[in-house]
Design an enzyme around this catalytic site. Structure first.
Site, PDB file in Angstrom:
ATOM      1  N   ALA A 154       4.641  -6.147  14.425  1.00 38.50           N
ATOM      2  CA  ALA A 154       5.585  -7.022  15.143  1.00 38.50           C
ATOM      3  C   ALA A 154       6.746  -7.393  14.234  1.00 38.50           C
ATOM      4  O   ALA A 154       7.176  -8.548  14.191  1.00 38.50           O
ATOM      5  CB  ALA A 154       4.859  -8.266  15.649  1.00 38.50           C
ATOM      6  N   HIS A 178      12.481  14.107   9.944  1.00 40.08           N
ATOM      7  CA  HIS A 178      13.261  12.869   9.988  1.00 40.08           C
ATOM      8  C   HIS A 178      13.481  12.442   8.546  1.00 40.08           C
ATOM      9  O   HIS A 178      12.821  11.538   8.027  1.00 40.08           O
ATOM     10  CB  HIS A 178      12.473  11.826  10.782  1.00 40.08           C
TER      11      HIS A 178
HETATM   12  N1  APR Z   1      -1.503  -3.787  10.681  1.00 42.30           N
HETATM   13  C1  APR Z   1      -0.595  -4.352  11.522  1.00 42.30           C
HETATM   14  N2  APR Z   1       0.645  -4.682  11.140  1.00 42.30           N
HETATM   15  C2  APR Z   1       0.980  -4.463   9.865  1.00 42.30           C
HETATM   16  C3  APR Z   1       0.092  -3.871   8.936  1.00 42.30           C
HETATM   17  C4  APR Z   1      -1.201  -3.547   9.387  1.00 42.30           C
HETATM   18  N3  APR Z   1      -2.111  -3.000   8.583  1.00 42.30           N
HETATM   19  N4  APR Z   1       0.733  -3.774   7.753  1.00 42.30           N
HETATM   20  C5  APR Z   1       1.967  -4.258   7.920  1.00 42.30           C
HETATM   21  N5  APR Z   1       2.114  -4.679   9.193  1.00 42.30           N
HETATM   22  C6  APR Z   1       3.276  -5.302   9.819  1.00 42.30           C
HETATM   23  C7  APR Z   1       3.998  -6.291   8.912  1.00 42.30           C
HETATM   24  O1  APR Z   1       3.310  -7.527   8.853  1.00 42.30           O
HETATM   25  C8  APR Z   1       5.359  -6.387   9.584  1.00 42.30           C
HETATM   26  O2  APR Z   1       5.414  -7.436  10.539  1.00 42.30           O
HETATM   27  O3  APR Z   1       4.266  -4.328  10.099  1.00 42.30           O
HETATM   28  C9  APR Z   1       5.500  -5.032  10.301  1.00 42.30           C
HETATM   29  C10 APR Z   1       6.633  -4.203   9.750  1.00 42.30           C
HETATM   30  O4  APR Z   1       7.809  -4.855  10.072  1.00 42.30           O
HETATM   31  P1  APR Z   1       9.088  -4.884   9.132  1.00 42.30           P
HETATM   32  O5  APR Z   1       8.687  -5.099   7.727  1.00 42.30           O
HETATM   33  O6  APR Z   1      10.084  -5.794   9.769  1.00 42.30           O
HETATM   34  O7  APR Z   1       9.600  -3.359   9.187  1.00 42.30           O
HETATM   35  P2  APR Z   1      10.510  -2.704  10.330  1.00 42.30           P
HETATM   36  O8  APR Z   1      11.934  -2.821   9.952  1.00 42.30           O
HETATM   37  O9  APR Z   1      10.064  -3.200  11.661  1.00 42.30           O
HETATM   38  O10 APR Z   1      10.114  -1.166  10.144  1.00 42.30           O
HETATM   39  C11 APR Z   1       8.815  -0.692  10.518  1.00 42.30           C
HETATM   40  O11 APR Z   1       9.646   1.435  11.216  1.00 42.30           O
HETATM   41  O12 APR Z   1      11.719   2.471  11.129  1.00 42.30           O
HETATM   42  C12 APR Z   1      10.479   2.352  10.530  1.00 42.30           C
HETATM   43  O13 APR Z   1      10.940   2.775   8.196  1.00 42.30           O
HETATM   44  C13 APR Z   1      10.576   1.785   9.120  1.00 42.30           C
HETATM   45  O14 APR Z   1       8.327   2.329   8.506  1.00 42.30           O
HETATM   46  C14 APR Z   1       9.185   1.270   8.921  1.00 42.30           C
HETATM   47  C15 APR Z   1       8.762   0.811  10.313  1.00 42.30           C
END
Ligand code: APR
Length: 315
Positions: free
Chosen positions: A13, A178
């Site tokens: 999220a 990608h």
């Molecule tokens: N289970 C569930 N959620 C998790 C886990 C897990 N094991 N590990 C991390 N997260 C959650 C984090 O808590 C965080 O809220 O994944 C979310 C990642 O969100 P952001 O850090 O805001 O990253 P974001 O910019 O959304 O990118 C997510 O998409 O485009 C790709 O390269 C980018 O790999 C990245 C992904």
């Protein structure tokens, strides 16, 4: 009476996941469950989003959870969990952390939604999509990655900016992985049906191709503390829409190849027909010898990353 509604669960999220949730709900495509590992975070985001839906007069439900049981019965599971790119950190550097997060998330989500179609967004995209397919044991047609829609949108944006023409008139195709070895295809890129080589010189096209290849990195360099998340969410929403509404759109997606483009047992970006069954057709573009060499380079890079990931994960 409880009427079941179409449901999309988004694992992660964060910025991509929450933007995608908003787009899906506001387009009235499905109810959304947002799952995250951080206690309270997805619940807070979901409340914020529900209040946005009240402003928009949209009746869809968005819920937040830390428990996979709440994602049960999802039509689509989107995986956007993990750590994003940071300056100086390549997509490949993310591999060891995100491979574990994503395969575990996919297995848990599919245990509760065995009929779901899975869309992977987390980077490095192509290798993680492959690992999700292997970890879940799902038919390949129900596993895909979001990369090509975003890369093509970037190429379209740069073509539109260069020509001063509405992006709505521009169609661009990007295939391959990608990452920096992706293959923007000027020969399959048009403005109202006119090849872009009729509207721009070769040097300009090459400059836009290079900018597209580094489109994600350019944004990371500018933002410093985050990677792109708005266009990635839009791109994933387009895929969700084509599947849920059975639109059969042809979108460049990271899909399983079984001999198409001369490669086998790999996930790479190519134009694909997306409908309610998932990936319903892989379209084969005719490539020149040099385009084929570039495509094989994408294949080589992703194959190597898969081997590296398997060694890390010991699978
Ligand atoms: N289970 C569930 N959620 C998790 C886990 C897990 N094991 N590990 C991390 N997260 C959650 C984090 O808590 C965080 O809220 O994944 C979310 C990642 O969100 P952001 O850090 O805001 O990253 P974001 O910019 O959304 O990118 C997510 O998409 O485009 C790709 O390269 C980018 O790999 C990245 C992904």
């Amino acid at each position: 009476m409880n009427c079941p509604s179409t449901r999309v669960s988004i694992i992660g999220a964060g910025k991509v996941g929450s933007n995608l949730a908003q787009r899906i709900a506001e387009k009235n495509l499905a109810d959304v469950v947002l799952l995250d590992i951080v206690p309270g975070w997805p619940q807070g985001i979901a409340l914020d989003l529900m209040q946005a839906l009240a402003v928009e007069r949209c009746n869809r439900k968005i819920t937040g959870t830390n428990n996979y049981a709440d994602t049960a019965g999802s039509n689509i599971v989107v995986i956007a969990a993990g750590i994003p790119r940071k300056p100086g950190l390549s997509r490949e550097d993310l591999l060891s952390v995100n491979a574990r997060i994503v395969t575990e998330a996919a297995k848990q989500a599919i245990a509760h939604s065995p009929e779901a179609i899975v869309i992977v967004i987390t980077n490095p995209l192509d290798v993680l999509t492959y690992l999700v397919w292997q970890a879940t044991g799902l038919p390949a047609s129900r596993v895909m990655g979001m990369g090509g829609v975003l890369d093509s949108a970037r190429f379209q944006t740069f073509i539109g900016m260069e020509l001063g023409i509405s992006v709505a008139e521009i169609h661009a195709t990007v295939i391959g992985n990608h990452g920096a070895a992706m293959l923007p295809l000027p020969r399959y890129s048009t403005v109202s049906g006119i090849g872009i080589d009729r509207l721009m010189d070769a040097g300009t096209i090459e400059r836009l191709v290079e900018r597209t290849r580094h489109g994600g990195g350019e944004i990371v360099e500018l933002m410093q503390t985050a990677s792109a998340y708005i266009a990635p969410a839009s791109a994933a929403c387009l895929m969700v829409e084509s599947i849920l509404l059975n639109q059969s759109r042809i979108l460049p997606c990271c899909v399983y190849l079984q001999g198409e483009y001369g490669v086998k047992d790999i996930f790479l970006g190519v134009p694909s027909r997306l409908g309610c069954q998932g990936v319903e057709q892989v379209l084969e573009l005719e490539l020149t010898d040099s385009e084929m060499v570039a495509f094989r380079e994408s294949d080589r890079i992703v194959r190597q990353s898969i081997e590296d990931a398997k060694a890390i994960l010991k699978v």
